[in-house]
Write a protein that holds these residues in place. Sequence first.
Motif, PDB file in Angstrom:
ATOM      1  N   GLY A  25      19.624  32.882   0.885  1.00  0.00           N
ATOM      2  CA  GLY A  25      18.765  33.236   2.000  1.00  0.00           C
ATOM      3  C   GLY A  25      17.751  32.180   2.402  1.00  0.00           C
ATOM      4  O   GLY A  25      16.750  32.487   3.041  1.00  0.00           O
ATOM      5  N   ALA A  26      18.000  30.929   2.055  1.00  0.00           N
ATOM      6  CA  ALA A  26      17.083  29.855   2.424  1.00  0.00           C
ATOM      7  C   ALA A  26      17.071  29.662   3.932  1.00  0.00           C
ATOM      8  O   ALA A  26      18.078  29.865   4.606  1.00  0.00           O
ATOM      9  CB  ALA A  26      17.495  28.550   1.740  1.00  0.00           C
ATOM     10  N   LEU A  44      13.876  23.731   2.245  1.00  0.00           N
ATOM     11  CA  LEU A  44      14.487  25.058   2.300  1.00  0.00           C
ATOM     12  C   LEU A  44      13.432  26.067   1.870  1.00  0.00           C
ATOM     13  O   LEU A  44      12.916  25.977   0.747  1.00  0.00           O
ATOM     14  CB  LEU A  44      15.703  25.127   1.374  1.00  0.00           C
ATOM     15  CG  LEU A  44      16.768  24.049   1.597  1.00  0.00           C
ATOM     16  CD1 LEU A  44      17.891  24.209   0.583  1.00  0.00           C
ATOM     17  CD2 LEU A  44      17.297  24.094   3.015  1.00  0.00           C
ATOM     18  N   SER A  45      13.110  27.004   2.734  1.00  0.00           N
ATOM     19  CA  SER A  45      12.070  27.993   2.450  1.00  0.00           C
ATOM     20  C   SER A  45      12.696  29.318   2.048  1.00  0.00           C
ATOM     21  O   SER A  45      13.739  29.720   2.590  1.00  0.00           O
ATOM     22  CB  SER A  45      11.193  28.210   3.694  1.00  0.00           C
ATOM     23  OG  SER A  45      10.553  27.006   4.041  1.00  0.00           O
ATOM     24  N   PHE A  46      12.019  29.995   1.111  1.00  0.00           N
ATOM     25  CA  PHE A  46      12.472  31.287   0.614  1.00  0.00           C
ATOM     26  C   PHE A  46      11.408  32.336   0.912  1.00  0.00           C
ATOM     27  O   PHE A  46      10.241  32.011   1.160  1.00  0.00           O
ATOM     28  CB  PHE A  46      12.773  31.198  -0.887  1.00  0.00           C
ATOM     29  CG  PHE A  46      13.861  30.209  -1.189  1.00  0.00           C
ATOM     30  CD1 PHE A  46      15.193  30.584  -1.160  1.00  0.00           C
ATOM     31  CD2 PHE A  46      13.550  28.876  -1.451  1.00  0.00           C
ATOM     32  CE1 PHE A  46      16.202  29.653  -1.401  1.00  0.00           C
ATOM     33  CE2 PHE A  46      14.549  27.943  -1.697  1.00  0.00           C
ATOM     34  CZ  PHE A  46      15.878  28.336  -1.669  1.00  0.00           C
ATOM     35  N   ASP A  47      11.800  33.615   0.858  1.00  0.00           N
ATOM     36  CA  ASP A  47      10.927  34.720   1.251  1.00  0.00           C
ATOM     37  C   ASP A  47       9.564  34.711   0.571  1.00  0.00           C
ATOM     38  O   ASP A  47       8.575  35.091   1.167  1.00  0.00           O
ATOM     39  CB  ASP A  47      11.599  36.069   0.983  1.00  0.00           C
ATOM     40  CG  ASP A  47      12.722  36.351   1.967  1.00  0.00           C
ATOM     41  OD1 ASP A  47      12.759  35.705   3.041  1.00  0.00           O
ATOM     42  OD2 ASP A  47      13.555  37.223   1.661  1.00  0.00           O
ATOM     43  N   ASN A  48       9.499  34.289  -0.681  1.00  0.00           N
ATOM     44  CA  ASN A  48       8.240  34.357  -1.424  1.00  0.00           C
ATOM     45  C   ASN A  48       7.315  33.179  -1.139  1.00  0.00           C
ATOM     46  O   ASN A  48       6.249  33.066  -1.727  1.00  0.00           O
ATOM     47  CB  ASN A  48       8.507  34.454  -2.921  1.00  0.00           C
ATOM     48  CG  ASN A  48       9.131  33.188  -3.486  1.00  0.00           C
ATOM     49  OD1 ASN A  48       9.461  32.264  -2.757  1.00  0.00           O
ATOM     50  ND2 ASN A  48       9.281  33.146  -4.789  1.00  0.00           N
ATOM     51  N   GLY A  49       7.725  32.264  -0.264  1.00  0.00           N
ATOM     52  CA  GLY A  49       6.893  31.125   0.084  1.00  0.00           C
ATOM     53  C   GLY A  49       7.229  29.850  -0.662  1.00  0.00           C
ATOM     54  O   GLY A  49       6.790  28.774  -0.266  1.00  0.00           O
ATOM     55  N   CYS A  50       7.984  29.932  -1.731  1.00  0.00           N
ATOM     56  CA  CYS A  50       8.376  28.734  -2.462  1.00  0.00           C
ATOM     57  C   CYS A  50       9.421  27.970  -1.648  1.00  0.00           C
ATOM     58  O   CYS A  50      10.191  28.562  -0.900  1.00  0.00           O
ATOM     59  CB  CYS A  50       8.944  29.112  -3.824  1.00  0.00           C
ATOM     60  SG  CYS A  50       9.200  27.689  -4.913  1.00  0.00           S
ATOM     61  N   PHE A  79      16.579  32.405  -9.407  1.00  0.00           N
ATOM     62  CA  PHE A  79      16.347  33.211  -8.211  1.00  0.00           C
ATOM     63  C   PHE A  79      16.404  34.681  -8.597  1.00  0.00           C
ATOM     64  O   PHE A  79      17.372  35.120  -9.231  1.00  0.00           O
ATOM     65  CB  PHE A  79      17.422  32.931  -7.154  1.00  0.00           C
ATOM     66  CG  PHE A  79      17.310  31.575  -6.535  1.00  0.00           C
ATOM     67  CD1 PHE A  79      16.548  31.382  -5.389  1.00  0.00           C
ATOM     68  CD2 PHE A  79      17.956  30.484  -7.096  1.00  0.00           C
ATOM     69  CE1 PHE A  79      16.439  30.125  -4.815  1.00  0.00           C
ATOM     70  CE2 PHE A  79      17.851  29.222  -6.528  1.00  0.00           C
ATOM     71  CZ  PHE A  79      17.090  29.041  -5.382  1.00  0.00           C
ATOM     72  N   SER A  80      15.389  35.435  -8.224  1.00  0.00           N
ATOM     73  CA  SER A  80      15.342  36.862  -8.499  1.00  0.00           C
ATOM     74  C   SER A  80      15.929  37.629  -7.316  1.00  0.00           C
ATOM     75  O   SER A  80      15.520  37.417  -6.171  1.00  0.00           O
ATOM     76  CB  SER A  80      13.888  37.296  -8.727  1.00  0.00           C
ATOM     77  OG  SER A  80      13.819  38.699  -8.860  1.00  0.00           O
ATOM     78  N   THR A  81      16.868  38.510  -7.611  1.00  0.00           N
ATOM     79  CA  THR A  81      17.509  39.304  -6.568  1.00  0.00           C
ATOM     80  C   THR A  81      16.855  40.670  -6.379  1.00  0.00           C
ATOM     81  O   THR A  81      17.052  41.301  -5.351  1.00  0.00           O
ATOM     82  CB  THR A  81      18.992  39.552  -6.903  1.00  0.00           C
ATOM     83  OG1 THR A  81      19.054  40.328  -8.108  1.00  0.00           O
ATOM     84  CG2 THR A  81      19.746  38.247  -7.073  1.00  0.00           C
TER      85      THR A  81
END
Length: 129
Positions: A25-26, A44-50, A79-81
Amino acid sequence: MKIEHIAVWVKDLENIRNFYEQYFGAVSNEKYRNPAKHFESYFLSFDNGCRLEIMSRPDIGESGHSYDDQKSGITHLAFSTGSREKVDELTERLRQDGYWIAGEPRTTGDGYYESVILDPENNIIEITE
């Protein structure tokens, strides 16, 4: 404090970008290019901001790392699902798409439910609940 980003040298920038977008989901920014240094990168950004910065330059050599012969230094990304079911689903999807499952889904000694896969350039990825 939080981890803002981690950077990884890669050989095939587009392939790695597509992999993390498709399976994790990046969301990618526009490609950055520095022609003088022959350097290219994406964040590449992820939902949690990292964020994960993937970088490429033709003079960067292969790391020589492998799952079976690990060295000191950064070892893996996790990665936590959000659930065991999602760990199982993503692991199976990656298997069906031809990626190597280095560790089948299981509960580890420290209580994580996880699987371990290798990305297209053999970086170790843990998929956790």
